[in-house]
Design a protein around this motif. Structure first.
Motif, PDB file in Angstrom:
ATOM      1  N   SER A  23      19.161  38.351  68.378  1.00 25.20           N
ATOM      2  CA  SER A  23      17.509  38.283  68.013  1.00 25.20           C
ATOM      3  C   SER A  23      16.811  37.552  68.681  1.00 25.20           C
ATOM      4  O   SER A  23      15.385  38.505  69.149  1.00 25.20           O
ATOM      5  CB  SER A  23      18.237  37.089  67.109  1.00 25.20           C
ATOM      6  N   ALA A  24      16.957  36.530  69.670  1.00 21.75           N
ATOM      7  CA  ALA A  24      16.099  36.535  71.007  1.00 21.75           C
ATOM      8  C   ALA A  24      15.562  37.693  71.864  1.00 21.75           C
ATOM      9  O   ALA A  24      14.272  37.247  72.173  1.00 21.75           O
ATOM     10  CB  ALA A  24      16.280  34.955  71.417  1.00 21.75           C
ATOM     11  N   GLY A  26      13.984  40.866  72.188  1.00 16.57           N
ATOM     12  CA  GLY A  26      13.025  41.641  71.959  1.00 16.57           C
ATOM     13  C   GLY A  26      12.102  42.187  72.615  1.00 16.57           C
ATOM     14  O   GLY A  26      11.855  42.416  74.140  1.00 16.57           O
ATOM     15  N   LEU A  27      10.696  42.788  71.406  1.00 15.89           N
ATOM     16  CA  LEU A  27       9.856  43.301  72.705  1.00 15.89           C
ATOM     17  C   LEU A  27       8.871  42.334  72.894  1.00 15.89           C
ATOM     18  O   LEU A  27       8.615  42.483  74.050  1.00 15.89           O
ATOM     19  CB  LEU A  27       8.935  43.716  71.229  1.00 15.89           C
ATOM     20  N   GLY A  28       9.300  40.996  72.642  1.00 18.22           N
ATOM     21  CA  GLY A  28       8.553  39.825  73.170  1.00 18.22           C
ATOM     22  C   GLY A  28       9.291  39.544  75.079  1.00 18.22           C
ATOM     23  O   GLY A  28       8.541  38.943  75.346  1.00 18.22           O
ATOM     24  N   ASN A  29      10.748  40.561  75.223  1.00 18.10           N
ATOM     25  CA  ASN A  29      10.808  40.120  76.184  1.00 18.10           C
ATOM     26  C   ASN A  29      10.278  41.405  77.176  1.00 18.10           C
ATOM     27  O   ASN A  29      10.293  40.773  78.428  1.00 18.10           O
ATOM     28  CB  ASN A  29      12.615  40.322  76.509  1.00 18.10           C
ATOM     29  N   TYR A 110       7.155  44.723  62.634  1.00 18.80           N
ATOM     30  CA  TYR A 110       8.216  45.133  63.724  1.00 18.80           C
ATOM     31  C   TYR A 110       8.609  46.539  64.054  1.00 18.80           C
ATOM     32  O   TYR A 110       8.428  46.690  64.686  1.00 18.80           O
ATOM     33  CB  TYR A 110       9.323  43.932  63.791  1.00 18.80           C
ATOM     34  N   PHE A 231       8.807  32.086  70.303  1.00 14.80           N
ATOM     35  CA  PHE A 231       8.681  32.768  70.054  1.00 14.80           C
ATOM     36  C   PHE A 231       9.477  34.115  70.232  1.00 14.80           C
ATOM     37  O   PHE A 231      10.729  34.529  69.271  1.00 14.80           O
ATOM     38  CB  PHE A 231       7.562  33.641  70.393  1.00 14.80           C
ATOM     39  N   LEU A 233      13.304  32.728  71.676  1.00 15.26           N
ATOM     40  CA  LEU A 233      14.109  33.021  71.046  1.00 15.26           C
ATOM     41  C   LEU A 233      14.172  32.754  69.541  1.00 15.26           C
ATOM     42  O   LEU A 233      15.520  32.463  69.067  1.00 15.26           O
ATOM     43  CB  LEU A 233      14.235  30.941  71.122  1.00 15.26           C
ATOM     44  N   SER A 234      13.379  33.495  68.851  1.00 16.37           N
ATOM     45  CA  SER A 234      13.354  33.636  67.174  1.00 16.37           C
ATOM     46  C   SER A 234      13.546  32.500  66.283  1.00 16.37           C
ATOM     47  O   SER A 234      14.140  31.953  65.796  1.00 16.37           O
ATOM     48  CB  SER A 234      14.575  34.422  67.749  1.00 16.37           C
ATOM     49  N   MET A 237      12.156  30.053  61.443  1.00 21.65           N
ATOM     50  CA  MET A 237      12.544  31.113  60.948  1.00 21.65           C
ATOM     51  C   MET A 237      13.608  30.992  60.122  1.00 21.65           C
ATOM     52  O   MET A 237      13.977  31.587  58.784  1.00 21.65           O
ATOM     53  CB  MET A 237      11.865  32.404  60.509  1.00 21.65           C
ATOM     54  N   ALA A 239      16.581  32.330  61.390  1.00 24.33           N
ATOM     55  CA  ALA A 239      17.656  33.585  62.090  1.00 24.33           C
ATOM     56  C   ALA A 239      18.703  33.420  62.095  1.00 24.33           C
ATOM     57  O   ALA A 239      19.795  33.247  62.369  1.00 24.33           O
ATOM     58  CB  ALA A 239      16.763  34.482  62.515  1.00 24.33           C
ATOM     59  N   SER A 326      16.947  42.344  67.244  1.00 25.83           N
ATOM     60  CA  SER A 326      15.878  41.349  66.601  1.00 25.83           C
ATOM     61  C   SER A 326      16.137  41.813  64.837  1.00 25.83           C
ATOM     62  O   SER A 326      16.337  40.831  64.236  1.00 25.83           O
ATOM     63  CB  SER A 326      14.696  41.471  67.227  1.00 25.83           C
ATOM     64  N   SER A 329      18.631  40.208  62.292  1.00 28.78           N
ATOM     65  CA  SER A 329      18.448  39.123  62.591  1.00 28.78           C
ATOM     66  C   SER A 329      16.687  38.606  61.277  1.00 28.78           C
ATOM     67  O   SER A 329      17.084  37.365  60.825  1.00 28.78           O
ATOM     68  CB  SER A 329      18.334  38.214  63.599  1.00 28.78           C
ATOM     69  N   LEU A 330      15.752  39.520  61.506  1.00 22.60           N
ATOM     70  CA  LEU A 330      14.953  39.126  60.425  1.00 22.60           C
ATOM     71  C   LEU A 330      15.185  39.145  59.294  1.00 22.60           C
ATOM     72  O   LEU A 330      14.649  38.479  57.727  1.00 22.60           O
ATOM     73  CB  LEU A 330      13.837  39.988  60.399  1.00 22.60           C
ATOM     74  N   LEU A 395       5.789  30.413  61.656  1.00 20.14           N
ATOM     75  CA  LEU A 395       7.189  30.496  62.461  1.00 20.14           C
ATOM     76  C   LEU A 395       6.604  28.333  63.013  1.00 20.14           C
ATOM     77  O   LEU A 395       7.791  28.121  62.701  1.00 20.14           O
ATOM     78  CB  LEU A 395       7.251  31.502  64.103  1.00 20.14           C
TER      79      LEU A 395
HETATM   80  N1  TRP Z   1      12.391  36.936  69.578  1.00 21.35           N
HETATM   81  C1  TRP Z   1      11.440  38.117  69.313  1.00 21.35           C
HETATM   82  C2  TRP Z   1      11.228  39.089  70.523  1.00 21.35           C
HETATM   83  O1  TRP Z   1      11.365  38.158  71.586  1.00 21.35           O
HETATM   84  C3  TRP Z   1      10.878  38.271  68.575  1.00 21.35           C
HETATM   85  C4  TRP Z   1      11.294  37.441  67.123  1.00 21.35           C
HETATM   86  C5  TRP Z   1      10.975  36.086  66.694  1.00 21.35           C
HETATM   87  C6  TRP Z   1      12.100  37.276  66.769  1.00 21.35           C
HETATM   88  N2  TRP Z   1      11.056  35.660  66.159  1.00 21.35           N
HETATM   89  C7  TRP Z   1      11.608  36.741  65.012  1.00 21.35           C
HETATM   90  C8  TRP Z   1      13.696  38.281  65.789  1.00 21.35           C
HETATM   91  C9  TRP Z   1      12.767  35.996  64.168  1.00 21.35           C
HETATM   92  C10 TRP Z   1      14.648  38.334  64.841  1.00 21.35           C
HETATM   93  C11 TRP Z   1      13.584  36.425  64.227  1.00 21.35           C
HETATM   94  O2  TRP Z   1      11.142  39.832  70.183  1.00 21.35           O
END
Ligand code: TRP
Length: 460
Positions: A23-24, A26-29, A110, A231, A233-234, A237, A239, A326, A329-330, A395
């Protein structure tokens, strides 16, 4: 105390770690972290980011897991139940509701971006990157954005991929998929790193990523690091809370969270170093390429190096996997809620929510072409509006409420039951941080996120 109700629990120890890391990461990394590090002072930025991971990320992630695991239910029912057993106001259930809604909204856009990675896997495999220049690469990307039927196709396929895993269930879907996807992701990342070390400008890249550019450090970069730590670490919300419900009771929450945070950070750093090593090795392309780094600059590097076809494909398959683990988990909080509350089958629940997210996402597809000059919130495109509402408002608000709820409202016996495997030192520092520091820090992220809009509304 026994768990409050019978509930699926993942049998294998590593499953929670893989799912939460999935989950953590993702595109963010892979897409965001490398270019914001480059823009905000390299090593100094990384240090600030690590500080925020310790102050916001680790305490709030522990809080989320704890809530999910204590109640052994989806985030909506978990918050309701914990309110009841700890005598807190029912109002706190907004954590669960807002989280499930935020998940749907984030998923809706996303999958649009994640869909681009599918297009790029196809382009990489079919050799479309060969001999690209800065201009032709930009043209390729612009061509994709302008083509709404292609964008729609990938958005639909990525939503279907997500729904499929959820429909297969908590064990056969979520657990089984992360057990092969995450190791594969790590292997692909190592291949990329190995190639970058041998063929890329590895040392230059390390110097770029980690050199201490104090002059680039500002309040703004501190805030960027803060928001990103949250963000990536998700958090905020539910997840991680939803996954916490499937975590065995004998696993240490603190150790697990530290491992997840470490893996998430490692992936971001390794991806960043590898990406810049390849970009630096390609003559004639600008490095400070901002958001276009992944879809415009990097294909030029792939198109002009030996084995670029293989490495380019490896790279985009890796990003696709990161996004996929990711997106599942959303949707999990909502799917688990419909399943546990109304007895809807996992298949029915995932299809229903998948359709809603898909519909919500149509505007995001069009905001790159047919709706490109339509404005929604304060001059923002539909896509940017959705991102703004979910990422900048829902968030952080959710994260702040989670920190306050677990910090102040949960009964000590709940906490002690879940945290019996932690060291007493961790417990001593964790609760005060969660009570006093995390909520304030997240509030600052929230204010920083909405400040530009407030200024627009009141000053201009
Ligand atoms: N952590 C995910 C990323 O780095 C993005 C993200 C943010 C996310 N909040 C989330 C993913 C909640 C799943 C659930 O890309």
């Amino acid at each position: 105390m026994k768990p409050l109700k019978q509930h699926t629990i993942w049998g294998l120890r590593g499953s929670f770690i893989l799912a939460a890391t999935g989950s953590a990461v993702g595109l963010g990394n892979i897409w965001k972290f490398p270019y914001i590090t480059g823009e905000n002072g390299g090593g100094a930025f990384v240090l600030m980011y690590l500080l925020w991971i310790a102050v916001i990320g680790i305490p709030i992630m522990m809080a989320e897991i704890l809530m999910g695991r204590r109640a052994r239910a989806n985030p909506i029912m978990a918050t309701a139940e914990l309110c009841e057993t700890s005598g807190a106001s029912k109002g706190w259930t907004v954590i669960g509701w807002m989280g499930a809604l935020a998940g749907l909204v984030i998923l809706s856009f996303y999958t649009v971006i994640a869909g681009w990675t599918l297009e790029y896997v196809q382009s990489a495999l079919s050799g479309k990157f060969a001999g690209l220049t800065g201009e032709t690469s930009q043209a390729l990307f612009d061509g994709l954005l302008a083509d709404n039927s292609k964008m729609l196709q990938w958005h639909t396929i990525f939503t279907l991929m997500t729904v499929t895993i959820l429909a297969l269930g908590v064990t056969r879907g979520l657990e089984a998929s992360v057990r092969w996807m995450m190791p594969l992701l790590f292997v692909l990342l190592l291949i990329l790193l190995g190639y970058a070390m041998v063929e890329g400008e590895f040392v230059t890249s390390l110097r770029f990523m980690f050199s201490f550019n104090i002059e680039d450090v500002s309040w703004e970069s501190a805030l960027t690091a803060m928001g990103h730590s949250f963000f990536t670490l998700s958090l905020g919300m539910g997840a991680i809370m939803a996954y916490g419900a499937y975590m065995p009771s004998t696993q240490s929450v603190g150790k697990t969270v530290m491992l997840v945070a470490l893996l998430d950070t490692l992936v971001a750093l390794v991806a960043g170093v590898a990406i810049f090593a390849l970009v630096f090795a390609t003559p004639g392309i600008a490095v400070g390429s901002g958001p276009g780094l992944m879809f415009v600059t990097l294909p030029v590097a792939f198109g002009n190096m030996s084995a670029g076809l293989v490495i380019g494909s490896v790279f985009f398959v890796m990003v696709m996997l990161a996004a996929w683990t990711s997106t599942i988990s959303l949707l999990e909080p909502g799917v688990a809620y419909l399943n546990e509350r109304f007895g809807l089958s996992r298949i029915g629940a995932s299809v229903l929510l998948g359709v809603i997210a898909w519909l919500l996402g149509l505007g995001s597809v069009w905001s790159f072409n047919d709706w490109s000059d339509k404005q929604f919130l304060w001059g923002k495109s539909y896509f940017d509006s959705m991102d703004f509402i979910a990422t900048n408002i829902m968030l952080p608000l959710g994260g702040m409420l989670i920190a306050l709820f677990v910090g102040w409202k949960l009964r000590d016996e709940h906490l002690l039951h879940e945290l019996k495997f932690e060291s007493s030192l961790l417990l001593k520092v964790w609760r005060p941080i969660l009570r006093y520091i995390s909520p304030v820090a997240v509030l600052v992220i929230l204010i920083n996120g909405i400040f530009p809009v407030l200024r627009k509304v009141f000053v201009e």
